[in-house]
Structures are given as structure tokens and as C-alpha cells.
Scaffold this active site. Structure first.
Site, mmCIF file in Angstrom:
data_model
loop_
_atom_site.group_PDB
_atom_site.id
_atom_site.type_symbol
_atom_site.label_atom_id
_atom_site.label_comp_id
_atom_site.label_asym_id
_atom_site.label_seq_id
_atom_site.Cartn_x
_atom_site.Cartn_y
_atom_site.Cartn_z
ATOM 1 N N HIS A 1 0.824 -1.207 0.000
ATOM 2 C CA HIS A 1 0.000 0.000 0.000
ATOM 3 C C HIS A 1 0.856 1.253 0.000
ATOM 4 O O HIS A 1 2.070 1.197 0.188
ATOM 5 C CB HIS A 1 -0.902 0.010 1.244
ATOM 6 C CG HIS A 1 -0.114 -0.085 2.533
ATOM 7 N ND1 HIS A 1 0.047 -1.273 3.213
ATOM 8 C CD2 HIS A 1 0.579 0.851 3.246
ATOM 9 C CE1 HIS A 1 0.788 -1.063 4.291
ATOM 10 N NE2 HIS A 1 1.129 0.220 4.332
ATOM 11 N N ASP B 1 -4.506 0.409 -1.593
ATOM 12 C CA ASP B 1 -3.963 -0.922 -1.819
ATOM 13 C C ASP B 1 -3.489 -1.075 -3.271
ATOM 14 O O ASP B 1 -4.274 -0.961 -4.216
ATOM 15 C CB ASP B 1 -5.036 -1.967 -1.509
ATOM 16 C CG ASP B 1 -4.451 -3.349 -1.300
ATOM 17 O OD1 ASP B 1 -4.057 -3.639 -0.160
ATOM 18 O OD2 ASP B 1 -4.401 -4.118 -2.278
ATOM 19 N N ASP C 1 6.399 -6.282 5.224
ATOM 20 C CA ASP C 1 5.230 -5.855 5.972
ATOM 21 C C ASP C 1 3.941 -6.360 5.311
ATOM 22 O O ASP C 1 3.860 -6.494 4.087
ATOM 23 C CB ASP C 1 5.216 -4.322 6.030
ATOM 24 C CG ASP C 1 4.037 -3.764 6.785
ATOM 25 O OD1 ASP C 1 3.940 -4.031 7.991
ATOM 26 O OD2 ASP C 1 3.208 -3.075 6.161
ATOM 27 N N LYS D 1 0.201 -11.015 4.367
ATOM 28 C CA LYS D 1 -1.048 -11.699 3.991
ATOM 29 C C LYS D 1 -2.013 -10.806 3.223
ATOM 30 O O LYS D 1 -3.016 -11.281 2.698
ATOM 31 C CB LYS D 1 -1.747 -12.257 5.230
ATOM 32 C CG LYS D 1 -2.400 -11.221 6.138
ATOM 33 C CD LYS D 1 -3.154 -11.905 7.269
ATOM 34 C CE LYS D 1 -3.874 -10.902 8.156
ATOM 35 N NZ LYS D 1 -4.633 -11.569 9.242
ATOM 36 N N HIS D 2 -1.700 -9.511 3.135
ATOM 37 C CA HIS D 2 -2.566 -8.588 2.400
ATOM 38 C C HIS D 2 -2.208 -8.509 0.909
ATOM 39 O O HIS D 2 -2.778 -7.702 0.179
ATOM 40 C CB HIS D 2 -2.530 -7.209 3.040
ATOM 41 C CG HIS D 2 -3.176 -7.185 4.389
ATOM 42 N ND1 HIS D 2 -4.544 -7.167 4.547
ATOM 43 C CD2 HIS D 2 -2.648 -7.192 5.639
ATOM 44 C CE1 HIS D 2 -4.828 -7.160 5.842
ATOM 45 N NE2 HIS D 2 -3.701 -7.177 6.525
ATOM 46 N N GLU E 1 5.666 -10.772 7.567
ATOM 47 C CA GLU E 1 4.754 -10.578 8.692
ATOM 48 C C GLU E 1 3.419 -11.239 8.343
ATOM 49 O O GLU E 1 2.668 -10.736 7.520
ATOM 50 C CB GLU E 1 4.544 -9.085 8.954
ATOM 51 C CG GLU E 1 3.527 -8.808 10.044
ATOM 52 C CD GLU E 1 3.006 -7.387 10.021
ATOM 53 O OE1 GLU E 1 2.682 -6.858 11.094
ATOM 54 O OE2 GLU E 1 2.910 -6.796 8.925
ATOM 55 N N GLY F 1 -2.459 -16.755 14.726
ATOM 56 C CA GLY F 1 -2.062 -17.708 15.753
ATOM 57 C C GLY F 1 -2.339 -19.143 15.375
ATOM 58 O O GLY F 1 -2.044 -20.061 16.149
ATOM 59 N N ARG G 1 7.083 2.195 22.300
ATOM 60 C CA ARG G 1 8.025 2.683 21.290
ATOM 61 C C ARG G 1 8.748 3.949 21.778
ATOM 62 O O ARG G 1 8.764 4.963 21.100
ATOM 63 C CB ARG G 1 7.297 3.002 19.993
ATOM 64 C CG ARG G 1 6.422 1.873 19.450
ATOM 65 C CD ARG G 1 5.664 2.341 18.222
ATOM 66 N NE ARG G 1 4.716 1.339 17.722
ATOM 67 C CZ ARG G 1 4.003 1.479 16.616
ATOM 68 N NH1 ARG G 1 4.127 2.584 15.880
ATOM 69 N NH2 ARG G 1 3.161 0.538 16.238
#
Length: 514
Positions: free
Chosen positions: A144, A195, A226, A229-230, A250, A254, A365
Site C-alpha cells: 500500500h 492498496d 510488511d 497476507k494482504h 509478517e 495464531g 516505542r
């Protein structure tokens, strides 16, 4: 209709990039041997540090030159590689979620983020790492682009994808629809991330050229990817082949079965199935955390193509710090031992060794310089020691077998777990620094040494007995191999001298070596 003339412009741009020496591609077999320190560039080190309030979610001034100035600190921890956050130019301005200091809202793939430094700074960082025999993994975003206003997206400001035709149509993600996960837009009503259409042959060629040239230009050794799965899974093999280096994606799930399917498309993945339960094992009231961890390790080990090239981690920018869940230093030492000695490539998030205790974004962070770079702290010293042991084990005879072995769970209970990997037994507990003692007995034909304390472990009649006091972790290794490989040599020689006095005629108290 998508524009076609931009491809020739991109190719022309690439062709005039300055010539560089070929990069030595680092594949999964080399990365299996590494130990990675993960850095948010804006938050780890600054060449001109100023106070930083993480709650502002703004740039704090961390840069590549700051990292260069603190490589001794990282190498002192025993890490052999670093993973830095994305390097390309991001959108400027303040969104509902702050500024793009983290690097995940790209605007221009062909320009570096000026907040982090110059091309020369980045080249020097890579060069200094390589001079030390260390490696660098760079975070990469190709799913993206960033956007300040979801209602008015300026596609012309993007590079190279400067036309709406390069993107999937806007739609919200339905987590139950795989196609929606791949093609719809990450975001909320306050901010959305356009996207990129990675089904388009033109887009694919542009991205392949982009990553190939980026890796060669800066001599990167690996990629962290990064939002894996997208993007459709069949996109990734060609992309990683174009990069020519190991990729670690990434894939946030789970479910070991769903997770392991993706290793058919990318060698490395962050081991979320194990992380999700192992991190919770440090929570004091979670008395089944270690059992769940053992189960997850077993499932991942059986279902994945190769669990030894997955990234094993406990902390990240999206997860609570371990010290936010439990401040007991011995629990944190056990967690670090598991992180560094479990199956896969260990990844430690900056500040984990300083016991940072932020429970969520943005407090997990902080700027490292506001906390300090204490090299005398208990967990810093412990991390350094374990990393050094791991590296020595890999470089010892039989090291390749050790690093390729999957852990066998010898014993697991509510508060104790023993993992057998090669010739090493890792013993972790989560009951903490209580005045409590566990006596553990197990079959063993060899005298063992705890490499963390350099103490001999009692062995009699093929039974080994060890005492765990105050929740201290242990790392057990055969005495004979410890002497061969030089572990604890000074301490064991002293113990042998004492034994010669107490047990005359016995050079080594233990198994018959003839």
C-alpha cells in the site's frame, strides 16, 4: 485504463542509477545462523538527541547515523544482524494516528526518508555493519501507499504509482474473505492505505525492478516484508527471487495450520503462533502458558516446511513489552533465553534488554536515548552471554546440526519447560524470583554443565539431578563437549583441581572417557 508509459520512465530511471559492486546474496541457510536486533530507526538512536514523548506519535530525530554511533552497543549484546524500519520517503503531515515516523505509510519508493539521513548515511551504516561481520535486514512495504485524508487521496503525489489505476478499488476488509484481505484497503474511517494492484503485470515488473535495484544499490542482506497476507501469496516468490536475498514476512495469525501454508511462498515468517502464547507465559496468573507454548512449538515444527528459518520473537512495536507483563528479572531472563535458544532466527526488539515496560502503542516505542544505553544492566549482560553461547555452539563441531535441529520438549509443566536441541538442554521457568526450589531428575548418561553458571550438574546411576532455585534459567551441555569447545574452561579447571584433592586418582569425575 492504466497508464503504460510510466514503465519506460521507471526503467530509464533505474538505468541511470549509479553502478555498485554486486551484493553477496544472503539466503536462508546463512540467516539461520544469525541473531537479529530489531530497530525503529526514529526511536533507537539520534545523532543529535532531544527529548521524545512517544505519546505525540511524532518524529523524534532517530537516524541512520545514530545507529552507526551505537553499533558497539548492539554488537556488545552479541547480535550479528540488525533489522531497520522502512527507509523510503513517507507521507508528510499529521494524521489521526500521528506522523509516519515508523515508515509504513510510503509516498515515494525512489527517494529515501529525509528524516533518517542521506544515501551516504545509509551506505555507511551498511558498510560499517559489514566491516564488523554483521548483516542488515531492511523493512519493506509494497502492499500500500500512505494517505493523509481517506476522502481525498492525491494519487498524483505517489511515485511510481501516480494514478488511481494502479490501485485496487477502495473497499473495507472482511477478515472472513481471503480475496478481501488481499485486495481491500487497510485502515479506518480516519485513515486508509490505498492498496496497490499487485495482480497487474505492469505493477509486478515495477516492483521486481524496484526491489532488485534497492538491494543491489545499498547491499542489503535480507528483507522483512510488511503486511504479507494482504498481498496474494503467489506474488511473493517472484518478488523475493528478484530481491535475491532471504525474505521474512509478517503473517499475523495464531493458527499454525494457516500460518505454515505460507512457507510454500516465502522462506521466512515471523513466528506468531509461538509468540502469541510464549509472550503470555510470563504473565504471573497464566499457569498454562508454558504448556501452550510447547504445544504451539510442536505444531509449527510439524506443519511448517522448516521452522528453523522462522523469526522467533517475543516483543515488537505492535505487542506489549515483556516487562509490562511481569517485572520479575528472573522471569525476563527466562523469556530472553527462550527467545534466543528456541527454534528459528531470534529477533529481539530494541530495549527488550533494558526491560522497557510499555504495554501498547505508543508507549512501547520510546526513544532509546531517553532511557539510556546501560551496558551493565542484568538483562543486557545476560543477553550478551546467551548470544555468545549460541554463536559458539553454531561454530563448534556439529554446529550445523544444532542450528538445523527442532527442539524436543522433554518435560513441560505449569512453571517449568525443558527443550532438547542438539546436545543442548534449555530449561526455562516462569515462577520468578521466589524462595522456591524445583528438583528435576531425568535420564542422562553424561555429566552436564550449566553454561550460564558454569556449574557441574549432579549425575549418578544414569540419572541427572538439577536444582532450580529462585526461577533461574539453565542451559545444560555435556561436560566433555564443554571442555572440547572451551566453555567455562577456567571455572571447570578449578573444579577439576578441587576434585583431584577430594577424589584422588580421578582426572574427571563423570563418565568413562576411554
Amino acid at each position: 485504463m492504466k497508464p503504460r508509459n510510466i514503465l519506460s520512465a521507471i526503467i530509464q530511471l533505474v538505468s541511470v542509477l549509479e553502478c555498485v559492486s554486486p551484493v553477496l546474496a544472503l539466503g536462508k541457510d546463512e540467516w539461520r545462523r544469525q541473531s537479529i536486533y530489531s530497530i525503529i530507526t526514529d526511536r533507537f538512536a539520534a545523532s543529535n538527541p532531544a527529548p521524545c514523548n512517544p505519546e505525540d506519535r511524532a518524529y523524534c530525530g532517530g537516524n541512520w547515523r545514530g545507529i552507526i554511533e551505537h553499533l558497539d552497543y548492539i554488537q556488545g549484546l552479541g547480535f550479528t544482524a540488525i533489522w531497520i524500519s522502512p527507509i523510503v520517503k513517507n507521507i508528510e503531515g499529521v494524521t489521526k494516528y500521528g506522523e509516519a515516523y515508523h515508515g509504513y505509510w510510503p509516498q515515494d519508493f525512489f527517494e529515501l526518508n529525509p528524516h533518517f539521513g542521506t544515501e551516504d548515511d545509509l551506505r555507511e551504516l551498511v558498510s560499517e555493519l559489514h566491516k564488523r561481520g554483521m548483516y542488515i535486514m531492511v523493512d519493506t512495504v509494497v502492499n500500500h501507499m500512505g494517505s493523509l485524508d481517506p476522502k481525498s487521496i492525491d494519487f498524483a503525489s505517489y511515485r511510481p504509482f501516480n494514478n488511481e489505476g494502479y490501485f485496487h478499488p477502495m473497499c473495507p476488509i472482511d477478515q472472513d474473505d481471503p480475496l478481501s484481505i488481499e485486495q481491500c484497503w487497510i485502515g479506518t474511517e480516519h485513515m486508509t492505505l490505498p492498496d496497490i494492484d499487485t495482480e497487474s503485470p505492469e505493477v509486478i515488473e515495477i516492483l521486481h525492478n524496484f526491489i532488485s535495484d534497492l538491494v543491489k544499490k545499498y547491499e542489503f542482506d535480507g528483507l522483512r516484508i510488511d503486511a504479507t497476507k494482504h498481498v496474494r501469496r503467489t506474488f511473493w516468490p517472484g518478488f523475493c527471487e528478484a530481491a535475491g536475498v532471504y525474505c521474512q514476512g509478517e503473517l499475523w495469525t495464531g493458527d499454525p495450520a494457516q500460518f505454515c501454508e505460507w512457507q510454500d511462498y516465502m522462506d521466512g515468517l515471523h513466528n506468531f503462533p509461538v509468540q502469541g502464547v510464549a509472550a503470555q507465559a510470563v504473565v504471573p496468573i497464566n499457569d498454562r502458558g508454558l504448556r501452550k507454548t510447547a504445544y504451539a512449538m510442536d505444531r509449527v515444527g510439524k506443519l511448517c516446511k522448516d521452522s528453523t528459518v522462522l523469526g522467533l520473537f517475543l516483543e515488537s512495536q505492535d505487542a506489549p513489552r515483556m516487562a509490562a507483563l511481569n517485572k520479575d528479572v528472573n522471569v525476563l531472563k527466562n523469556a530472553m533465553l527462550f527467545n534466543l535458544m528456541g527454534d528459528g532466527i531470534p529477533i529481539v526488539f530494541y530495549g527488550q534488554e533494558q526491560m522497557f515496560d510499555g504495554s501498547h502503542d505508543p508507549f512501547n516505542r520510546p526513544a532509546m536515548w531517553d532511557k539510556g544505553y546501560n551496558t551493565d544492566g542484568v538483562l543486557y549482560q545476560f543477553t550478551s552471554k546467551v548470544n555468545s553461547i549460541r554463536t559458539a555452539l553454531i561454530n563448534a563441531p556439529g554446529g550445523e546440526e544444532f542450528i538445523r535441529s527442532k527442539s524436543k520438549i522433554m518435560m513441560v509443566g505449569d512453571h517449568v519447560m525443558l527443550m532438547y536441541k542438539g546436545d543442548v538442554i534449555t530449561l526455562v521457568t516462569n515462577y520468578g524470583s521466589k524462595d522456591k526450589e524445583y528438583i528435576i531428575k531425568m535420564p542422562s548418561s553424561e555429566t552436564m554443565v550449566d553454561l550460564l553458571s558454569c556449574q557441574m550438574i549432579e549425575q549418578s546411576d544414569s540419572i541427572m539431578k538439577t536444582s532450580v532455585k529462585r526461577g533461574e534459567p539453565k542451559l545444560l551441555y555435556p561436560y566433555v563437549l564443554a571442555m572440547r569447545d572451551g566453555f567455562c574452561l577456567d571455572e571447570l579447571v578449578v573444579q577439576d583441581a578441587i576434585d583431584d584433592v577430594m577424589f584422588p586418582g580421578n582426572e574427571i569425575r563423570g563418565p568413562d572417557l576411554n
